[in-house]
Design a protein around this motif. Structure first.
Motif, PDB file in Angstrom:
ATOM      1  N   SER A 172      40.861 -82.221  29.387  1.00 19.21           N
ATOM      2  CA  SER A 172      40.603 -83.224  28.884  1.00 19.21           C
ATOM      3  C   SER A 172      42.209 -83.133  29.097  1.00 19.21           C
ATOM      4  O   SER A 172      42.774 -81.902  30.073  1.00 19.21           O
ATOM      5  CB  SER A 172      40.432 -82.872  27.061  1.00 19.21           C
ATOM      6  OG  SER A 172      41.659 -82.205  26.350  1.00 19.21           O
ATOM      7  N   ALA A 173      42.646 -84.134  28.930  1.00 17.95           N
ATOM      8  CA  ALA A 173      44.044 -84.522  29.054  1.00 17.95           C
ATOM      9  C   ALA A 173      45.056 -84.350  28.548  1.00 17.95           C
ATOM     10  O   ALA A 173      46.547 -83.845  29.281  1.00 17.95           O
ATOM     11  CB  ALA A 173      44.070 -86.524  29.167  1.00 17.95           C
ATOM     12  N   PHE A 174      45.272 -83.555  27.155  1.00 19.79           N
ATOM     13  CA  PHE A 174      45.920 -82.610  26.639  1.00 19.79           C
ATOM     14  C   PHE A 174      46.082 -81.537  26.136  1.00 19.79           C
ATOM     15  O   PHE A 174      44.699 -82.145  25.390  1.00 19.79           O
ATOM     16  CB  PHE A 174      46.548 -83.540  25.428  1.00 19.79           C
ATOM     17  CG  PHE A 174      47.057 -84.955  26.360  1.00 19.79           C
ATOM     18  CD1 PHE A 174      48.665 -85.248  27.095  1.00 19.79           C
ATOM     19  CD2 PHE A 174      46.482 -86.365  26.046  1.00 19.79           C
ATOM     20  CE1 PHE A 174      48.605 -86.390  28.109  1.00 19.79           C
ATOM     21  CE2 PHE A 174      47.414 -87.958  26.217  1.00 19.79           C
ATOM     22  CZ  PHE A 174      48.283 -87.570  27.521  1.00 19.79           C
ATOM     23  N   SER A 230      33.367 -89.791  38.992  1.00 20.54           N
ATOM     24  CA  SER A 230      33.012 -88.770  37.725  1.00 20.54           C
ATOM     25  C   SER A 230      33.742 -88.007  38.014  1.00 20.54           C
ATOM     26  O   SER A 230      34.024 -87.552  39.462  1.00 20.54           O
ATOM     27  CB  SER A 230      31.712 -88.683  37.516  1.00 20.54           C
ATOM     28  OG  SER A 230      31.388 -87.363  38.811  1.00 20.54           O
ATOM     29  N   ASN A 231      34.528 -86.651  37.109  1.00 18.07           N
ATOM     30  CA  ASN A 231      34.889 -85.548  37.662  1.00 18.07           C
ATOM     31  C   ASN A 231      33.641 -84.291  37.708  1.00 18.07           C
ATOM     32  O   ASN A 231      34.688 -83.986  37.257  1.00 18.07           O
ATOM     33  CB  ASN A 231      35.779 -85.907  36.158  1.00 18.07           C
ATOM     34  CG  ASN A 231      35.392 -85.510  35.479  1.00 18.07           C
ATOM     35  OD1 ASN A 231      33.822 -85.307  34.679  1.00 18.07           O
ATOM     36  ND2 ASN A 231      35.702 -85.105  34.068  1.00 18.07           N
ATOM     37  N   ARG A 232      32.877 -84.737  37.771  1.00 21.23           N
ATOM     38  CA  ARG A 232      32.160 -83.654  38.040  1.00 21.23           C
ATOM     39  C   ARG A 232      32.444 -82.168  39.120  1.00 21.23           C
ATOM     40  O   ARG A 232      31.878 -81.381  39.046  1.00 21.23           O
ATOM     41  CB  ARG A 232      30.576 -84.419  38.420  1.00 21.23           C
ATOM     42  CG  ARG A 232      29.471 -84.664  37.426  1.00 21.23           C
ATOM     43  CD  ARG A 232      28.230 -85.078  37.457  1.00 21.23           C
ATOM     44  NE  ARG A 232      28.623 -86.703  37.891  1.00 21.23           N
ATOM     45  CZ  ARG A 232      27.514 -86.856  38.683  1.00 21.23           C
ATOM     46  NH1 ARG A 232      25.728 -85.970  38.221  1.00 21.23           N
ATOM     47  NH2 ARG A 232      27.024 -87.915  39.473  1.00 21.23           N
ATOM     48  N   LEU A 233      33.103 -83.009  39.949  1.00 25.98           N
ATOM     49  CA  LEU A 233      33.233 -82.218  41.716  1.00 25.98           C
ATOM     50  C   LEU A 233      35.271 -81.829  40.861  1.00 25.98           C
ATOM     51  O   LEU A 233      35.614 -81.088  42.271  1.00 25.98           O
ATOM     52  CB  LEU A 233      32.972 -82.815  42.764  1.00 25.98           C
ATOM     53  CG  LEU A 233      31.349 -83.048  43.093  1.00 25.98           C
ATOM     54  CD1 LEU A 233      31.786 -83.914  44.231  1.00 25.98           C
ATOM     55  CD2 LEU A 233      30.922 -82.302  43.353  1.00 25.98           C
ATOM     56  N   TYR A 319      40.650 -89.250  32.715  1.00 25.30           N
ATOM     57  CA  TYR A 319      41.631 -89.106  32.283  1.00 25.30           C
ATOM     58  C   TYR A 319      42.439 -90.180  32.212  1.00 25.30           C
ATOM     59  O   TYR A 319      44.270 -89.909  31.683  1.00 25.30           O
ATOM     60  CB  TYR A 319      42.195 -87.709  30.957  1.00 25.30           C
ATOM     61  CG  TYR A 319      40.722 -87.067  30.487  1.00 25.30           C
ATOM     62  CD1 TYR A 319      40.568 -87.867  29.198  1.00 25.30           C
ATOM     63  CD2 TYR A 319      39.963 -85.747  31.184  1.00 25.30           C
ATOM     64  CE1 TYR A 319      39.795 -87.120  28.726  1.00 25.30           C
ATOM     65  CE2 TYR A 319      39.255 -85.478  30.608  1.00 25.30           C
ATOM     66  CZ  TYR A 319      38.755 -85.882  29.005  1.00 25.30           C
ATOM     67  OH  TYR A 319      37.435 -85.769  29.010  1.00 25.30           O
ATOM     68  N   GLU A 320      43.142 -90.339  33.307  1.00 23.62           N
ATOM     69  CA  GLU A 320      44.218 -91.312  34.155  1.00 23.62           C
ATOM     70  C   GLU A 320      44.450 -92.893  32.941  1.00 23.62           C
ATOM     71  O   GLU A 320      45.880 -92.811  32.905  1.00 23.62           O
ATOM     72  CB  GLU A 320      43.837 -91.898  35.667  1.00 23.62           C
ATOM     73  CG  GLU A 320      43.459 -91.120  36.326  1.00 23.62           C
ATOM     74  CD  GLU A 320      42.459 -90.375  36.982  1.00 23.62           C
ATOM     75  OE1 GLU A 320      41.782 -89.297  37.275  1.00 23.62           O
ATOM     76  OE2 GLU A 320      41.052 -90.546  35.507  1.00 23.62           O
ATOM     77  N   ALA A 367      40.908 -89.188  20.195  1.00 24.10           N
ATOM     78  CA  ALA A 367      39.661 -88.396  20.435  1.00 24.10           C
ATOM     79  C   ALA A 367      39.188 -87.368  21.877  1.00 24.10           C
ATOM     80  O   ALA A 367      39.439 -86.318  22.366  1.00 24.10           O
ATOM     81  CB  ALA A 367      38.755 -88.314  19.577  1.00 24.10           C
ATOM     82  N   TYR A 368      38.918 -88.815  22.165  1.00 26.06           N
ATOM     83  CA  TYR A 368      38.832 -88.729  23.913  1.00 26.06           C
ATOM     84  C   TYR A 368      39.916 -88.261  24.875  1.00 26.06           C
ATOM     85  O   TYR A 368      39.501 -86.708  25.608  1.00 26.06           O
ATOM     86  CB  TYR A 368      38.110 -90.127  24.223  1.00 26.06           C
ATOM     87  CG  TYR A 368      37.827 -89.948  25.740  1.00 26.06           C
ATOM     88  CD1 TYR A 368      37.254 -89.819  26.597  1.00 26.06           C
ATOM     89  CD2 TYR A 368      38.974 -90.682  26.897  1.00 26.06           C
ATOM     90  CE1 TYR A 368      36.235 -89.430  27.339  1.00 26.06           C
ATOM     91  CE2 TYR A 368      38.543 -90.440  28.104  1.00 26.06           C
ATOM     92  CZ  TYR A 368      37.308 -89.801  28.392  1.00 26.06           C
ATOM     93  OH  TYR A 368      36.805 -90.283  29.920  1.00 26.06           O
TER      94      TYR A 368
END
Length: 384
Positions: A172-174, A230-233, A319-320, A367-368
């Motif tokens: 996650s971002a944080f 996506s962030n899958r890779l 999460y940009e 939360a995201y």
């Protein structure tokens, strides 16, 4: 097989046709039809546990989950005699332990619902699925294409179907070291920054070597994973491929179903047609039943792709747009307190201290952006 939420009758009217002109949209009456038909989802497993799930069809406009068919009696009957009863799990799922079915033998399914309605499948042959030779991948401009290669040295399979499960690692971002619990801020005990997410195939993937001199499927293109959407890779990605041997009849069923569900684009494209399975009503022979019973063993192969193996792509984290916010300990006219924000669903990240070392505020975000469990699980998979 993948869950189907509509009867084969409604396959005649899969989608509302919208023409970009003055013609009014056509809304077929089948969309609001009151009938609910039995859906049989599962297969007879020649080398493991057989699982059959019974549900009911629903209208295309119905957003609720399909109704499960509970308290039914599900039995498998051999062509040469003998029968075995599935165990009712209470949630619409019925299972049969491994070891009761033999390869190259024919079986059929008998179903009797709690309402007393009976259904029966055609006899199906339990096929032994060849092993997967290889699952490979190739980096392309916009992502990674995955392939599956298999063969049957006996030349007896010829028809194949695949499904896959994908798992990927992400952050996650944080990193949150504080949580709001029982109306107070305390040290967080679990890591909600590092997670894994997963998905299953939704398309229909089938291949045939019928027209080849050898029973070989070489580098069948299975799934393409984008490096931009996506962030899958981004960190590490895993693909588990499942392979199923098919009969000519089941291959034709899946082929027709794929045409109906994937080939519709406009009124000029091939139109949907009736896809008939091999399960029929006994109480009412005219009652449609959704599903196709097959029998086979399952072969699996898993591969991993690490970010270090890929080109230097700028893969998004997803999460940009995440930004932290400073929430004071005490409410001000300009800003609610940290507790107020936490009560509204914001997640604390860490403390902000005064020069004297006292907590004067908390950094917080949605939360995201903080809790990766909103998009996955922080429990590491056993195969990772």
């Amino acid at each position: 097989m993948n869950r189907i939420n509509f009867s084969w009758l409604s396959l005649l009217l899969i989608a509302t046709i919208l023409i970009d002109s003055c013609v009014d949209p056509y809304r077929p009456p089948a969309v609001s039809a009151p009938n609910t038909y039995l859906v049989v989802d599962g297969f007879l497993n020649g080398s493991g546990t057989s699982s059959i799930r019974l549900t009911r069809t629903q209208n295309l406009t119905d957003g609720s989950k399909p109704t499960v068919e509970t308290k039914a009696t599900v039995m498998v009957e051999g062509e040469k005699g003998g029968s075995q009863t599935f165990v009712d799990k209470g949630d619409g799922t019925y299972t049969l332990a491994a070891g009761g079915l033999q390869f190259n033998q024919k079986y059929r399914l008998n179903i009797k619902t709690a309402a007393g309605r009976s259904y029966q499948s055609d006899y199906v042959t339990i096929k032994q699925t060849p092993k997967i030779d290889n699952v490979s991948w190739k980096a392309q401009d916009q992502g990674v294409q995955f392939y599956v290669t298999t063969r049957d040295p006996t030349n007896n399979t010829k028809y194949y179907r695949w499904e896959y499960e994908e798992t990927w690692e992400f952050y996650s971002a944080f990193y949150s070291r504080v949580e709001y619990l029982n109306k107070q801020f305390v040290s967080r005990m679990d890591d909600v920054n590092h997670c894994w997410s997963n998905g299953k195939s939704t398309g229909i993937f089938i291949g045939s070597s019928e027209k080849l001199t050898q029973d070989v499927i070489d580098q069948f293109p299975l799934v393409f994973v984008s490096n931009t959407s996506s962030n899958r890779l981004k960190i590490r990605y895993s693909l588990l491929v499942k392979q199923y041997a098919q009969t000519a009849e089941s291959f034709e069923y899946w082929q027709n179903l794929r045409k109906n569900t994937e080939s519709l684009g406009s009124i000029f494209d091939p139109q949907p047609f009736q896809v008939i399975g091999n399960i029929h009503g006994v109480t009412d022979p005219n009652e449609p039943v959704v599903g196709y019973l097959s029998g086979y063993s399952v072969e699996e192969k898993r591969i991993f792709v690490n970010a270090s193996e890929l080109p230097p792509w700028r893969i998004p984290s997803m999460y940009e747009a995440c930004l932290p916010d400073t929430a004071p300990i005490f409410r001000t006219p300009e800003k609610p307190s940290a507790a107020d924000q936490a009560e509204s669903g914001a997640i604390p990240i860490d403390e902000i201290l005064s020069p004297m070392g006292q907590i004067i505020a908390y950094r917080m975000s949605s939360a995201y952006c903080v809790d990766c469990r909103t998009s996955g699980t922080n429990v590491k998979p056993t195969f990772w």
